[in-house]
Structure formats: structure tokens, C-alpha cells
Motif scaffolding. Sequence first.
Motif, mmCIF file in Angstrom:
data_model
loop_
_atom_site.group_PDB
_atom_site.id
_atom_site.type_symbol
_atom_site.label_atom_id
_atom_site.label_comp_id
_atom_site.label_asym_id
_atom_site.label_seq_id
_atom_site.Cartn_x
_atom_site.Cartn_y
_atom_site.Cartn_z
ATOM 1 N N VAL A 305 -20.386 12.749 36.229
ATOM 2 C CA VAL A 305 -19.494 12.858 35.068
ATOM 3 C C VAL A 305 -18.086 12.367 35.419
ATOM 4 O O VAL A 305 -17.096 12.992 35.076
ATOM 5 C CB VAL A 305 -19.438 14.304 34.525
ATOM 6 C CG1 VAL A 305 -20.725 14.684 33.836
ATOM 7 C CG2 VAL A 305 -19.095 15.288 35.643
ATOM 8 N N ILE A 306 -17.993 11.238 36.108
ATOM 9 C CA ILE A 306 -16.695 10.669 36.481
ATOM 10 C C ILE A 306 -15.827 10.514 35.232
ATOM 11 O O ILE A 306 -16.317 10.067 34.195
ATOM 12 C CB ILE A 306 -16.913 9.301 37.181
ATOM 13 C CG1 ILE A 306 -17.562 9.506 38.557
ATOM 14 C CG2 ILE A 306 -15.614 8.538 37.334
ATOM 15 C CD1 ILE A 306 -17.870 8.231 39.285
ATOM 16 N N PRO A 307 -14.543 10.872 35.273
ATOM 17 C CA PRO A 307 -13.710 11.246 36.433
ATOM 18 C C PRO A 307 -13.693 12.737 36.744
ATOM 19 O O PRO A 307 -12.832 13.203 37.480
ATOM 20 C CB PRO A 307 -12.319 10.776 35.997
ATOM 21 C CG PRO A 307 -12.306 11.018 34.535
ATOM 22 C CD PRO A 307 -13.712 10.705 34.062
ATOM 23 N N TYR A 308 -14.607 13.510 36.159
ATOM 24 C CA TYR A 308 -14.674 14.942 36.430
ATOM 25 C C TYR A 308 -15.774 15.209 37.453
ATOM 26 O O TYR A 308 -16.484 14.302 37.887
ATOM 27 C CB TYR A 308 -14.938 15.718 35.140
ATOM 28 C CG TYR A 308 -13.945 15.387 34.045
ATOM 29 C CD1 TYR A 308 -12.653 15.893 34.084
ATOM 30 C CD2 TYR A 308 -14.297 14.568 32.981
ATOM 31 C CE1 TYR A 308 -11.737 15.596 33.087
ATOM 32 C CE2 TYR A 308 -13.390 14.259 31.977
ATOM 33 C CZ TYR A 308 -12.110 14.776 32.036
ATOM 34 O OH TYR A 308 -11.212 14.469 31.061
ATOM 35 N N GLU A 309 -15.910 16.475 37.841
ATOM 36 C CA GLU A 309 -16.950 16.871 38.781
ATOM 37 C C GLU A 309 -17.731 18.048 38.231
ATOM 38 O O GLU A 309 -17.150 18.945 37.612
ATOM 39 C CB GLU A 309 -16.355 17.266 40.141
ATOM 40 C CG GLU A 309 -15.754 16.118 40.919
ATOM 41 C CD GLU A 309 -15.355 16.542 42.321
ATOM 42 O OE1 GLU A 309 -15.808 17.622 42.770
ATOM 43 O OE2 GLU A 309 -14.609 15.804 42.974
ATOM 44 N N LEU A 310 -19.029 18.058 38.491
ATOM 45 C CA LEU A 310 -19.842 19.234 38.215
ATOM 46 C C LEU A 310 -19.764 20.188 39.396
ATOM 47 O O LEU A 310 -19.682 19.738 40.546
ATOM 48 C CB LEU A 310 -21.306 18.832 38.001
ATOM 49 C CG LEU A 310 -21.725 18.259 36.656
ATOM 50 C CD1 LEU A 310 -23.195 17.862 36.714
ATOM 51 C CD2 LEU A 310 -21.500 19.264 35.539
ATOM 52 N N PRO A 311 -19.792 21.492 39.184
ATOM 53 C CA PRO A 311 -19.945 22.419 40.312
ATOM 54 C C PRO A 311 -21.267 22.138 41.027
ATOM 55 O O PRO A 311 -22.305 21.916 40.395
ATOM 56 C CB PRO A 311 -19.950 23.796 39.644
ATOM 57 C CG PRO A 311 -19.270 23.582 38.328
ATOM 58 C CD PRO A 311 -19.623 22.191 37.909
ATOM 59 N N VAL A 312 -21.229 22.135 42.340
ATOM 60 C CA VAL A 312 -22.429 21.774 43.102
ATOM 61 C C VAL A 312 -23.555 22.780 42.873
ATOM 62 O O VAL A 312 -24.748 22.436 42.973
ATOM 63 C CB VAL A 312 -22.079 21.667 44.597
ATOM 64 C CG1 VAL A 312 -21.774 23.026 45.201
ATOM 65 C CG2 VAL A 312 -23.192 20.971 45.364
ATOM 66 N N GLY A 313 -23.210 24.032 42.519
ATOM 67 C CA GLY A 313 -24.240 25.022 42.235
ATOM 68 C C GLY A 313 -25.092 24.653 41.034
ATOM 69 O O GLY A 313 -26.277 24.991 40.970
ATOM 70 N N VAL A 314 -24.504 23.937 40.067
ATOM 71 C CA VAL A 314 -25.268 23.480 38.905
ATOM 72 C C VAL A 314 -26.288 22.434 39.325
ATOM 73 O O VAL A 314 -27.445 22.444 38.885
ATOM 74 C CB VAL A 314 -24.309 22.920 37.836
ATOM 75 C CG1 VAL A 314 -25.091 22.316 36.675
ATOM 76 C CG2 VAL A 314 -23.369 24.006 37.338
ATOM 77 N N VAL A 315 -25.880 21.517 40.203
ATOM 78 C CA VAL A 315 -26.786 20.455 40.657
ATOM 79 C C VAL A 315 -27.937 21.033 41.474
ATOM 80 O O VAL A 315 -29.098 20.639 41.308
ATOM 81 C CB VAL A 315 -26.018 19.402 41.475
ATOM 82 C CG1 VAL A 315 -26.948 18.289 41.932
ATOM 83 C CG2 VAL A 315 -24.869 18.823 40.647
ATOM 84 N N THR A 316 -27.640 21.980 42.381
ATOM 85 C CA THR A 316 -28.725 22.577 43.172
ATOM 86 C C THR A 316 -29.698 23.354 42.299
ATOM 87 O O THR A 316 -30.888 23.444 42.617
ATOM 88 C CB THR A 316 -28.152 23.501 44.261
ATOM 89 O OG1 THR A 316 -27.372 24.546 43.657
ATOM 90 C CG2 THR A 316 -27.281 22.726 45.227
ATOM 91 N N ALA A 317 -29.200 23.922 41.186
ATOM 92 C CA ALA A 317 -30.108 24.612 40.263
ATOM 93 C C ALA A 317 -31.085 23.628 39.627
ATOM 94 O O ALA A 317 -32.281 23.919 39.480
ATOM 95 C CB ALA A 317 -29.308 25.338 39.183
ATOM 96 N N PHE A 318 -30.599 22.450 39.248
ATOM 97 C CA PHE A 318 -31.484 21.435 38.693
ATOM 98 C C PHE A 318 -32.505 20.953 39.723
ATOM 99 O O PHE A 318 -33.650 20.633 39.391
ATOM 100 C CB PHE A 318 -30.665 20.240 38.183
ATOM 101 C CG PHE A 318 -30.111 20.424 36.806
ATOM 102 C CD1 PHE A 318 -30.944 20.408 35.692
ATOM 103 C CD2 PHE A 318 -28.753 20.625 36.608
ATOM 104 C CE1 PHE A 318 -30.429 20.596 34.418
ATOM 105 C CE2 PHE A 318 -28.228 20.804 35.336
ATOM 106 C CZ PHE A 318 -29.071 20.785 34.241
ATOM 107 N N ILE A 319 -32.101 20.896 40.995
ATOM 108 C CA ILE A 319 -33.022 20.474 42.047
ATOM 109 C C ILE A 319 -34.027 21.573 42.364
ATOM 110 O O ILE A 319 -35.221 21.313 42.554
ATOM 111 C CB ILE A 319 -32.233 20.091 43.316
ATOM 112 C CG1 ILE A 319 -31.344 18.864 43.048
ATOM 113 C CG2 ILE A 319 -33.182 19.804 44.482
ATOM 114 C CD1 ILE A 319 -30.420 18.523 44.198
#
Length: 336
Positions: A305-319
Motif C-alpha cells: 500500500v505504498i506510500p503507507y505500510e501495513l502492520p506486519v501482524g496483518v500480513v502474517t495473519a493472511f499467511i
Amino acid sequence: MTLQTNRTVYRMALVLTALALLFFVSLLFGAGPVGWQDSLWLLTGHGEGLGEQVHFTLFELRLPRTLLAIIVGAGLGASGVVLQTVTRNTLAEPGLLGVSAGASFAIVMAIYWGASASALNLQAAMAGALAGCLLVLAASQVSGTRQDPVRLILAGAALSGLLLAISSVLLLLDQRTADEMRFWLIGALAGRPFEAVRFSGLVTLAGICVLLFRLPALSALSLGHAVAVGLGHRPWQVQLTALLVVALLVGAATAAAGPIAFIGLVAPFAARAWVGPDIRNSFWPSLLLGSCILLAADIISRLVVIPYELPVGVVTAFIGAPVLLAVVRRQRMPTL
């Protein structure tokens, strides 16, 4: 060397290569204005005319979070494989069993009582993680839970939900706590100083060294208490030592980066698929895969979501969610 040994060495080399590649990519890419070309130019020793912004972005922002992702991922991967061995349950994971929730709740309480979120608050996180570990061990001894791993996960989910509810009430009552905890509570690697990285690294290294000496006992424990006793081990002593170290690792990881779920589930799951269930073989792959997965998730969080960032915890939840479903489908589900 046997064929199995050759395969293990090849797979470890593959994981180490992937980790090195992810480390390099993590330094090159980010959500800010500094592009990969400038980063590559600086890394190759040609950064004289690039300006202070490029140096600051690369060495003060990207490098600390990259190292922290490796450290936290390794700690969570090791914690996951140890918890699964101690409870003899492939669904056991710090995030699912309430261990991370216990550490998070303890930090929320510490900040509510006046501590600062900029500090690691390791003592509070360890105390909360240890309480979660002991509750996990108690739940694993309840009649029927050991045979049905889904019940253990439900107990962990209930504990996590209760602690989250209490934390939410505290955040509503105290605006300062809410402001300091808003981003941290869903997992974040950005903005951590080198002191936090160094301290977390030392704590994680100490915990991993202790576990290395206990791998034979943990391997015997995975075969059952009777087998462990027959081989000269003391099961309760092994369990207590393992849970203390898990509390140390999860506490350090949670204090540094917040509650990041599913790393302790995905990494051991992949390691067992590669080298089998024996913790003496799966420990190092779980540790390295945990670092790879979290580092890859952090890179994705910056770029999606450039130029913003997602919290990494959200990405690990999707994984992790699809892996959790796959593991649950392999377990024996309770019948009505």
C-alpha cells in the motif's frame, strides 16, 4: 554421508540462501521516497553524493527492522516447535494458545501503570508469557484435551479473547495508553532503535542456546512421559525448563515487535514437512524459516500500500490462516 543427511544439508543451505536474499531485498525496498537504485548504489560503496536521507533510511530505518525481523522470527519459530513438542500438539503456537496474549496484556498493564512503550518492558512481557505458558501446560493436562488438539486451541482462544477484552477496556479508560499501544498491538517492526534490536538479540540467543542443550530431552518427551522417564529424563523438569525459555523468547519478541501471530505455527509446519517430526532435526529449520517468513511479511507490508505500510501482524495473519486451516483438517475433529 547418508542420503537423508545430504537432503538436510541441501535444504538448510536453501533456507540460508533465501534468508540472505530476503535480507538484501529488505534493505533495498521500502515505502518511503528512497528507491532501490539509491539503496543499491549505497550498499555497493558509491554513496558519496546521495545525501543524508539515503544513509538515514538505509542504516537507521531499514537495517534495524530487518535485523529485528530475523531475531523475532527466529524466537517465535523456536517457541512454536518447542510448544508443539511439550504439548504433543501440532496446533500449539504462542499466538493461538494465549502466550503472546499474556505477554501483550502484561505490557498494556505496565504502560497503564506508567511505563513507556518506547522501553522494551521485557520483564512484564516475560511474566505475562510465562503465565500463558503455565495455563497452556495446565490445559494440556485436562482429560480429553491431549487427545483432541482442537480443544486446546479453543482454550487458548478463550484466554486470548478474555485478555484482549480487558486490554480494550484499559485502552478506553486511558487515552495515553491507547495512543502508545495503538500500532504496537497488531505487530510492528518499524521505528525500533538499535538498542532494542541488540537487547532482543541477546535474550533470544540465550534462550536458543538453552534449548539446544535440551533437544535430546525434548525429543524423548515427544514420545510420551513413560518413554522420557525410561530414557533417564524428568518430564516435568524438561517441561518447566522449556516453558521458561518459551516465556523468555515470546516475551522478548512481543516486547520488541508486538503480538505477531502464526509464525510459530507456519515455521514448524514447514520444517516438519521437510525433515520430519523429531525436534532434533526440525529445530534449526523452524528457527530459520521463522526468520524468513517474518522478513518476507515485513517486505510485503511495506510494498502493498505504498506510500503507507501495513502492520506486519496483518500480513502474517493472511499467511498463517490458510496454514492453520490445513493443519486443522489433518487433526481428528470431535464428533457430536
